[in-house]
Enzyme design. Structure first.
Site, PDB file in Angstrom:
ATOM      1  CB  CYS A  14      -0.887  -0.037   1.137  1.00  0.00           C
ATOM      2  SG  CYS A  14      -1.713  -1.593   1.589  1.00  0.00           S
TER       3      CYS A  14
ATOM      4  NE  ARG B 183       5.831   1.666  -3.518  1.00  0.00           N
ATOM      5  CZ  ARG B 183       6.794   0.562  -2.982  1.00  0.00           C
ATOM      6  NH1 ARG B 183       5.993  -0.148  -1.926  1.00  0.00           N
ATOM      7  NH2 ARG B 183       7.998   0.701  -3.146  1.00  0.00           N
TER       8      ARG B 183
ATOM      9  CD1 TRP C 250      -2.738  -4.768  -4.149  1.00  0.00           C
ATOM     10  CD2 TRP C 250      -2.084  -6.099  -2.391  1.00  0.00           C
ATOM     11  NE1 TRP C 250      -2.424  -6.203  -4.448  1.00  0.00           N
ATOM     12  CE2 TRP C 250      -2.310  -6.880  -3.577  1.00  0.00           C
ATOM     13  CE3 TRP C 250      -1.702  -6.771  -1.199  1.00  0.00           C
ATOM     14  CZ2 TRP C 250      -1.834  -8.247  -3.371  1.00  0.00           C
ATOM     15  CZ3 TRP C 250      -1.486  -8.099  -1.197  1.00  0.00           C
ATOM     16  CH2 TRP C 250      -1.465  -8.927  -2.494  1.00  0.00           C
TER      17      TRP C 250
ATOM     18  CG  ASN D 237       1.665   0.551   3.605  1.00  0.00           C
ATOM     19  OD1 ASN D 237       0.482   0.759   3.508  1.00  0.00           O
ATOM     20  ND2 ASN D 237       2.773   1.133   3.084  1.00  0.00           N
ATOM     21  N   GLY D 238       1.182  -3.560   5.833  1.00  0.00           N
ATOM     22  CA  GLY D 238       1.760  -4.479   6.634  1.00  0.00           C
ATOM     23  C   GLY D 238       0.672  -5.371   7.130  1.00  0.00           C
TER      24      GLY D 238
ATOM     25  CD  GLU E 160       9.961 -11.461 -16.679  1.00  0.00           C
ATOM     26  OE1 GLU E 160       9.751 -12.220 -15.895  1.00  0.00           O
ATOM     27  OE2 GLU E 160       9.460 -10.193 -16.656  1.00  0.00           O
TER      28      GLU E 160
ATOM     29  CE  LYS F  62       6.642  -8.363 -16.891  1.00  0.00           C
ATOM     30  NZ  LYS F  62       7.565  -8.883 -15.879  1.00  0.00           N
TER      31      LYS F  62
ATOM     32  CD  GLU G 266       3.702  -9.392 -13.804  1.00  0.00           C
ATOM     33  OE1 GLU G 266       4.349  -9.107 -14.574  1.00  0.00           O
ATOM     34  OE2 GLU G 266       3.681  -8.877 -12.613  1.00  0.00           O
TER      35      GLU G 266
ATOM     36  CG  HIS H  27       8.307 -35.059 -21.493  1.00  0.00           C
ATOM     37  ND1 HIS H  27       8.138 -36.202 -21.585  1.00  0.00           N
ATOM     38  CD2 HIS H  27       9.393 -34.144 -21.986  1.00  0.00           C
ATOM     39  CE1 HIS H  27       9.310 -36.524 -21.971  1.00  0.00           C
ATOM     40  NE2 HIS H  27      10.011 -35.316 -22.465  1.00  0.00           N
TER      41      HIS H  27
ATOM     42  CE  LYS I 175       7.574  -2.027  -9.833  1.00  0.00           C
ATOM     43  NZ  LYS I 175       7.879  -2.806 -11.058  1.00  0.00           N
TER      44      LYS I 175
HETATM   45  C1  AGP Z   1       6.818  -8.587 -12.015  1.00  0.00           C
HETATM   46  O1  AGP Z   1       6.735  -8.029 -13.215  1.00  0.00           O
HETATM   47  C2  AGP Z   1       6.112  -8.762 -10.811  1.00  0.00           C
HETATM   48  N1  AGP Z   1       5.139  -7.682 -10.527  1.00  0.00           N
HETATM   49  C3  AGP Z   1       6.739  -9.471  -9.792  1.00  0.00           C
HETATM   50  O2  AGP Z   1       6.700 -10.633 -10.028  1.00  0.00           O
HETATM   51  C4  AGP Z   1       7.919  -9.067  -8.940  1.00  0.00           C
HETATM   52  O3  AGP Z   1       8.918  -9.146  -9.912  1.00  0.00           O
HETATM   53  C5  AGP Z   1       8.164  -9.657  -7.711  1.00  0.00           C
HETATM   54  O4  AGP Z   1       7.024  -9.478  -6.720  1.00  0.00           O
HETATM   55  C6  AGP Z   1       9.452  -9.408  -6.927  1.00  0.00           C
HETATM   56  O5  AGP Z   1       9.477  -8.050  -6.677  1.00  0.00           O
HETATM   57  P1  AGP Z   1      10.902  -7.397  -6.433  1.00  0.00           P
HETATM   58  O6  AGP Z   1      11.869  -7.606  -7.600  1.00  0.00           O
HETATM   59  O7  AGP Z   1      10.574  -6.037  -6.125  1.00  0.00           O
HETATM   60  O8  AGP Z   1      11.480  -8.366  -5.121  1.00  0.00           O
END
Ligand code: AGP
Length: 608
Positions: A2, A27, A74, A100-101, A481, A485, A488, A504, A603
């Site tokens: 957050c 965030r 969040w 936050n937390g 990756e 992408k 997400e 497989h 984020k």
């Molecule tokens: C990446 O596109 C993601 N949003 C997510 O997987 C991110 O890489 C992951 O949460 C790790 O974050 P960090 O690199 O800030 O530790």
């Protein structure tokens, strides 16, 4: 996850707070709220949804206030509705808190408070903390927060205000980042520097277990045990331009296009052409100590983990060091075998990911030396690792990581060359790799020129329900990756697979509706990947290939081909990922998705 902003000073607080949380919206963005302290008490406004919903409620607000806190959320506890949005207040509505937390023992605390006659209005752990501060309050707000926090288990970054204490914010941190922004006759509290950067670039980072009492002209920091701390002001070098879109439709696209620059920043001053040994100053390890290392463990989450997997291929093949890559969330609970000849690479864009941080601390508890590969300067992993290398990618605002990924891979290639040169790698090989590394930013620029071609391919497939991404060797993590992408930001189900593993299982999915993205570069496994492509095509699957410039065979065997320049084989991920980032971006835009703030994501994941 957050975002928190607080302000005390001479100016109207509302516009400063709204601007601040807007900068933090990447965030967390399921609800938002603000508490302003006015002459007649606290004025709290909250809304479900994005910050624009909160702004609608504030349009007619005439409250005069130069003191307040705000939050973008969040959700972790309680639905993301208006009631559960922050700030939360105590029963008397004299105290407001943003948090936050996660307060892990909030149920116990709640039962305690209910037994004392407190009525809890929301489903959140945060309200319980507001009520606990009220319960502990005996006229001194800092002491009430301190007393309450001694009862709390879990993680928090909090900002608290009270109508009984005008011009004062109490901030405290345990596990969730928090800073004080130092101004002239005004001060700020924020969970991230980007929230306050247009007002000040002078910040004090709070450490875990610290409480700050912030007024317009002063800030005092103590530990929870009431030991005085001498704050250190740091100057942030990020500019405001870096946290704005600069003419691009989305932060993600801007960040994809920034990669030639961010990669140049990652290697600036670090390439030593003569000796073929990269210069990495922050490692805090001598060459002798690097030679003693017998094993490398890499830990990270998400995209950073994918970068780590590329690192494994590089380190084993080029530096000949045994390497393992482990999800941080697994490593911390797995009882891994740590020994003093192991070096742990901790990879994180934000430097605040809770699992990654906990895995690092677990390794440190076993005496393992840790190196942080981190983007955010001054973040917890950057400060608490034993040494490290900054990515220098600048602020990454798009939730989907792009430029941080390529910088992570670049730093891993530098570390690999360094460790290789400390072992059997010849000076010629070191020099050769460094020459190739130097050209990467220009080659990324060349690939970005293919944006229109990639957009046209996206237009053909954006309605697909599933995608498969295949790659082999060092380009297998690139397939992972690319798939990450896409899923997400477009919400299309996508899987990354080692190309040869397709037969497989996943081959059962292939039909005329299945687009398959294959990284098929001219390398020792090229022929084998071509066989995998044939297997897809013979089942009517549609193949989008990423191929090496000059490959004249491939175009006839696939539906689409995107060429990338030649480079050193183990550096190819730095190039092959670029078309996959653009493909995911265009598909998401065509599907009308919220590219920079995809649903359910945040984020930086600062909770377990
Ligand atoms: C990446 O596109 C993601 N949003 C997510 O997987 C991110 O890489 C992951 O949460 C790790 O974050 P960090 O690199 O800030 O530790």
């Amino acid at each position: 996850m957050c975002g928190i902003v607080g302000y005390v000073g001479p100016q109207q607080a509302e516009p400063i707070l709204l601007k601040g949380i807007k900068r933090l919206e990447y965030r967390g963005y399921d609800s938002a709220g603000i508490a302003l302290l006015a002459d007649n008490g606290l004025y709290v406004t909250k809304a479900a949804g994005k910050i624009v919903e909160l702004e609608k409620l504030l349009v007619h607000n005439t409250t005069e206030s130069s003191h307040g806190i705000a939050h973008t959320r969040w959700a972790t506890h309680g639905e993301p509705n208006q009631l559960n949005a922050h700030p939360h207040t105590d029963t008397t509505e004299d105290i407001a808190i943003v948090h936050n937390g996660i307060i892990e023992n909030y149920r116990t605390l709640k039962s305690f408070l209910v037994a004392k006659g407190y009525q809890i209005k929301t489903d959140t752990d945060t309200e319980v903390l507001a009520q606990l501060i009220r319960f502990s309050y005996k006229g001194d707000l800092t002491e009430a927060v301190r007393e309450a926090l001694t009862q709390v288990e879990g993680t928090y970054g909090i900002a608290v205000i009270s109508s009984a204490h005008p011009n004062m914010i109490i901030a405290a941190r345990m596990g969730s980042p928090l800073i004080i922004g130092v101004g002239n006759g005004e001060n700020f509290v924020a969970s991230d520097v980007s929230a306050i950067l247009d007002s000040t670039n002078r910040v004090v980072y709070l450490d875990d277990g610290e409480i700050a009492t912030v007024t317009p002209d002063d800030y005092k920091i103590t530990t929870i045990q009431n030991v005085k701390i001498s704050p250190q002001i740091e100057e942030i070098s990020w500019s405001l331009d870096e946290i704005e879109k600069g003419g691009f439709d989305h932060f993600m696209l801007k960040e994809i296009y920034e990669q030639p620059t961010t990669l140049r920043n990652a290697i600036r001053g670090r390439l030593n052409f003569e000796e073929g040994i990269p210069r990495l100053n922050g490692l805090n390890l001598q060459y002798e100590e690097l030679r003693e290392i017998k094993r490398i463990l890499i830990t990270a989450c998400g995209t950073s983990w994918n970068a780590g997997l590329i690192g494994e291929y590089m380190l084993e093949e080029m530096a000949r060091i045994p390497c393992e890559v482990e999800y941080a969330s697994e490593l911390r609970y797995r009882s891994p075998i740590f020994d003093l000849k192991t070096l742990l690479f901790v990879i994180s864009q934000s430097g605040e990911t809770a699992d990654t941080l906990a895995a690092m601390r677990e390794a440190q508890n076993h005496g393992v030396t840790t190196l942080g590969l981190v983007n955010v300067v001054g973040s917890t992993i950057a400060r608490q690792s034993d040494g490290g290398v900054y990515l220098h990618a600048g602020p990454e605002i798009g939730v989907a990581s792009t430029k941080a990924f390529t910088s992570q891979v670049m730093i891993l290639s530098l570390l690999t060359t360094l460790l290789g040169r400390m072992r059997q790698m010849s000076v010629q090989t070191g020099q050769e790799i460094i020459e190739y590394i130097k050209d990467i930013p220009n080659q990324v620029e060349e690939i970005l020129e293919k944006n229109e071609q990639i957009k046209n391919i996206a237009a053909e497939y954006y309605k697909a329900d599933n995608f498969l991404y295949l790659g082999r060797g060092i380009n297998f993590p690139v397939a992972l990756e690319g798939a990450l992408k896409l899923k997400e930001i477009s919400y299309i189900h996508a899987e990354g697979y080692p190309a040869a593993e397709m037969k497989h299982g996943p081959i059962a999915l292939i039909d005329e509706n299945m687009p398959v993205v294959v990284i098929a570069l001219k390398d020792p496994v090229y022929d084998k990947v071509m066989s995998n492509i044939a297997e897809v095509r013979s089942r009517n699957g549609k193949v989008i290939a990423i191929a090496t410039e000059g490959d004249t065979e491939i175009a006839d065997k696939v539906n689409h081909v995107i060429y990338i320049p030649k480079t050193y084989r183990l550096l190819t991920p730095l190039l092959s990922i670029i078309p996959l980032q653009l493909l995911a971006y265009h598909i998401a835009v065509m599907r009308g998705c919220h590219v920079d703030q995809p649903r359910n994501l945040a984020k930086s994941v600062t909770v377990e």
